[in-house]
Design a protein around this motif. Structure first.
Motif, short mmCIF file in Angstrom:
data_model
loop_
_atom_site.label_atom_id
_atom_site.label_comp_id
_atom_site.label_asym_id
_atom_site.label_seq_id
_atom_site.Cartn_x
_atom_site.Cartn_y
_atom_site.Cartn_z
N LYS A 158 5.47 6.81 6.98
CA LYS A 158 4.25 7.26 6.66
C LYS A 158 4.93 8.38 5.83
O LYS A 158 5.08 9.66 6.12
CB LYS A 158 2.63 7.63 7.44
N LYS A 159 4.58 8.28 4.14
CA LYS A 159 4.85 9.26 3.40
C LYS A 159 3.96 10.14 2.31
O LYS A 159 2.96 9.00 2.19
CB LYS A 159 5.30 9.16 2.10
N TYR A 160 3.19 10.77 2.40
CA TYR A 160 2.66 11.49 1.84
C TYR A 160 2.78 11.96 0.44
O TYR A 160 3.85 12.26 0.56
CB TYR A 160 2.22 12.91 2.45
N ILE A 161 2.12 11.07 -0.41
CA ILE A 161 2.15 11.45 -2.11
C ILE A 161 1.57 12.25 -2.95
O ILE A 161 2.30 12.92 -3.00
CB ILE A 161 2.21 9.81 -2.40
N SER A 162 0.15 12.17 -2.85
CA SER A 162 -0.55 13.19 -3.13
C SER A 162 -2.29 13.43 -2.87
O SER A 162 -1.95 12.51 -1.90
CB SER A 162 -0.42 12.93 -5.20
N VAL A 163 -2.47 13.90 -2.85
CA VAL A 163 -4.81 13.70 -2.40
C VAL A 163 -4.64 12.64 -2.38
O VAL A 163 -4.77 12.06 -3.90
CB VAL A 163 -4.83 14.76 -3.02
N GLY A 164 -5.13 12.03 -1.47
CA GLY A 164 -5.49 10.44 -1.44
C GLY A 164 -4.60 9.35 -1.68
O GLY A 164 -5.00 8.44 -1.65
N VAL A 165 -3.39 10.01 -1.94
CA VAL A 165 -2.67 8.81 -1.68
C VAL A 165 -0.99 9.28 -0.76
O VAL A 165 -0.17 9.80 -0.66
CB VAL A 165 -1.90 8.50 -3.68
N TRP A 166 -0.65 7.54 -0.17
CA TRP A 166 -0.27 7.48 0.70
C TRP A 166 0.29 6.35 0.54
O TRP A 166 0.83 5.35 -0.33
CB TRP A 166 -0.25 7.48 2.39
N GLN A 167 2.16 6.47 1.13
CA GLN A 167 3.24 5.11 0.83
C GLN A 167 3.68 5.17 2.10
O GLN A 167 4.53 6.04 3.08
CB GLN A 167 4.24 5.09 -0.09
N PHE A 168 3.79 3.55 2.39
CA PHE A 168 4.18 3.38 3.78
C PHE A 168 4.84 2.14 3.96
O PHE A 168 5.37 1.41 2.91
CB PHE A 168 3.12 2.98 4.58
N ASP A 169 6.44 1.68 4.93
CA ASP A 169 7.72 1.51 4.41
C ASP A 169 7.45 1.28 6.47
O ASP A 169 7.23 1.78 7.33
CB ASP A 169 8.24 2.00 4.32
N VAL A 170 7.89 -0.41 6.17
CA VAL A 170 7.49 -0.88 7.54
C VAL A 170 8.79 -2.23 7.85
O VAL A 170 9.50 -2.55 6.87
CB VAL A 170 6.44 -2.23 7.26
N TYR A 171 9.25 -1.69 9.23
CA TYR A 171 10.80 -2.04 9.70
C TYR A 171 10.45 -3.47 10.84
O TYR A 171 9.57 -3.07 11.65
CB TYR A 171 11.66 -1.51 9.77
N ARG A 172 10.75 -3.87 10.58
CA ARG A 172 11.17 -5.18 12.09
C ARG A 172 12.28 -5.30 12.47
O ARG A 172 13.27 -5.10 12.11
CB ARG A 172 10.47 -6.80 11.89
N LEU A 173 12.61 -5.16 14.09
CA LEU A 173 13.54 -4.92 14.95
C LEU A 173 14.15 -6.74 14.88
O LEU A 173 13.51 -7.26 15.46
CB LEU A 173 13.66 -5.05 16.78
N THR A 207 -8.18 9.28 7.93
CA THR A 207 -7.23 10.79 7.59
C THR A 207 -8.66 11.15 7.36
O THR A 207 -9.98 11.17 7.46
CB THR A 207 -6.76 10.68 6.24
N TRP A 208 -8.55 12.86 6.21
CA TRP A 208 -9.36 13.87 6.98
C TRP A 208 -10.13 14.47 4.97
O TRP A 208 -9.24 14.31 4.50
CB TRP A 208 -9.53 14.76 7.56
N SER A 209 -11.42 14.02 4.94
CA SER A 209 -11.46 14.90 3.88
C SER A 209 -12.81 16.19 3.85
O SER A 209 -13.24 16.55 4.39
CB SER A 209 -13.14 13.48 2.49
N LEU A 218 -11.48 6.26 6.40
CA LEU A 218 -10.37 4.80 7.03
C LEU A 218 -9.79 5.01 5.94
O LEU A 218 -10.48 4.23 4.52
CB LEU A 218 -10.72 4.02 7.56
N GLY A 219 -8.19 5.08 5.62
CA GLY A 219 -7.90 4.94 3.96
C GLY A 219 -6.77 3.61 4.63
O GLY A 219 -7.32 2.51 5.90
N ARG A 220 -6.79 3.02 3.74
CA ARG A 220 -6.27 1.48 3.68
C ARG A 220 -4.93 0.64 2.47
O ARG A 220 -5.45 1.15 1.32
CB ARG A 220 -7.04 -0.13 3.34
N TYR A 221 -3.92 1.27 2.90
CA TYR A 221 -2.78 0.83 2.36
C TYR A 221 -2.57 -0.84 1.77
O TYR A 221 -2.01 -1.56 3.63
CB TYR A 221 -1.67 1.36 2.72
N ASP A 222 -2.26 -1.28 0.67
CA ASP A 222 -1.72 -2.56 1.00
C ASP A 222 -0.68 -2.62 0.42
O ASP A 222 0.23 -2.06 -0.65
CB ASP A 222 -2.25 -3.18 -0.67
N LEU A 223 0.35 -3.39 1.25
CA LEU A 223 2.02 -3.64 1.43
C LEU A 223 2.39 -4.14 0.05
O LEU A 223 3.23 -4.24 -0.09
CB LEU A 223 2.14 -4.50 2.85
N GLU A 224 1.55 -5.03 -0.32
CA GLU A 224 1.64 -6.00 -1.72
C GLU A 224 1.95 -5.07 -2.77
O GLU A 224 2.52 -5.14 -4.44
CB GLU A 224 0.94 -7.27 -1.73
#
Length: 349
Positions: free
Chosen positions: A238-253, A307-309, A318-324
């Motif tokens: 989970k990476k914080y980018i800016s206010v209200g913006v996040w980035q997620f990377d996903v790895y599988r074993l 997250t908090w406002s 509740l935030g939603r990050y679209d992986l596509e």
């Protein structure tokens, strides 16, 4: 028409449409015949509830249902005067001074964490299924992993694995590996995975014997979450980018024995959706995986996170990050402030 004699197949069909566990309980309460046909384990998959911050000695606790957008108040005598934390499973962690325990607030299933005579506290860091590929017929797959801290400086002792048997915790094994709070711990297919959040290395132990069976090299990022995800073990960054913006990377074993390694999931996670717990109870990040096709209005290949406002008196969103698309959206918030970001999956057993 005698509703008590409704066709059992139709009853099962109806019960699977009851996405709020409250409605499922009411459905079973209609009559004895319906309760005989529809067992507790017939409850359909449930979206998580959010636990409200609580102050005072009341035994009543409030939970916000994401599915129904309603607040449910549960009377929990065991929780009086205690602090509750989510576990991203059907148990809550309960804490009072030096005493720790786990509790299902719906079934009232409750287990105290035994103390080690040489330690100050026995702190649960994982509660959930063992996902044993070859369970015995009488095996209870609930596994509790306990970290025991020294009295003076909090230095870690070996992990202890417990399983509920006849309403008590039975020790399964001690794992001679000192785990501090800078580790991610989860069980998957009968093995205990411990990820070092400083080096990224994953050490794997057999839950039944405590033997170390594998060391997995680090991925190219340090994980913030480790989640069992529909027959996969997934690491999330989970990476914080800016206010209200996040980035997620996903790895599988990629489980290949001694050649096991982490692979980045560049094509996403399909119909799955991940829910990530903002509150790190006991400094352990927690999360869970569900299938979007089981819940109307929710999208797969997405990560839902709390997250908090600041603009709304630190209300929970509740935030939603679209992986596509790699876009972040704020999609929901409870009707009033006071709810923490800690997750609990309602279950009747």
């Amino acid at each position: 028409m005698d509703w008590a004699e409704l066709n059992p197949d139709l009853l099962h069909l109806i019960s699977k449409k009851l996405g709020d566990i409250y409605n499922f309980v009411c459905f079973r309460a209609v009559c004895k015949n319906w309760r005989l046909v529809i067992g507790l384990r017939d409850c359909p998959p449930q979206l998580p509830w959010f636990l409200e911050y609580h102050y005072g000695d009341s035994s009543d606790r409030n939970f916000f249902s994401l599915y129904s957008n309603r607040t449910h108040t549960l009377h929990i005598p065991q929780a009086r005067g205690k602090v509750l934390f989510g576990s991203a499973s059907w148990y809550l962690f309960m804490h009072e001074h030096e005493n720790h325990s786990v509790l299902n607030p719906l079934s009232r299933s409750h287990f105290s964490i035994p103390k080690n005579e040489n330690c100050l506290i026995g702190c649960p860091i994982y509660v959930g299924p063992n996902h044993n590929p070859n369970p015995s017929p009488n095996e209870n797959d609930d596994v509790i992993i306990v970290i025991l801290n020294l009295d003076k400086n909090g230095s870690p002792h070996p992990l202890v694995v417990w399983r509920p048997v006849d309403r008590q915790l039975t020790k399964i094994v001690e794992i001679e590996f000192e785990v501090c709070y800078m580790k991610l711990v989860t069980c998957f297919k009968g093995r205990l995975f411990v990820v070092d959040k400083e080096t990224g290395e994953t050490r794997v132990f057999d839950v039944a014997t405590g033997d170390e069976v594998l060391v997995i090299p680090p991925a190219d990022n340090i994980f913030d979450y480790l989640i069992e995800a529909c027959d996969d073990l997934i690491g999330v960054v989970k990476k914080y980018i800016s206010v209200g913006v996040w980035q997620f990377d996903v790895y599988r074993l990629e489980d290949g024995g001694t050649s096991s390694h982490w692979v980045r999931m560049t094509s996403g996670i399909g119909d799955r959706m991940l829910f990530l717990d903002e509150t790190k109870g006991y400094r352990q990040s927690r999360g869970l995986c569900l299938k979007a096709s089981d819940f109307e209005g929710f999208r797969g290949n997405c990560i839902y996170f709390t997250t908090w406002s600041r603009e709304s008196q630190y209300s929970l969103y509740l935030g939603r990050y679209d992986l596509e698309s790699k876009e972040t959206q704020m999609v929901h918030h409870p009707s009033r402030s006071g709810f923490s970001g800690t997750l609990f999956v309602p279950s009747l057993y």
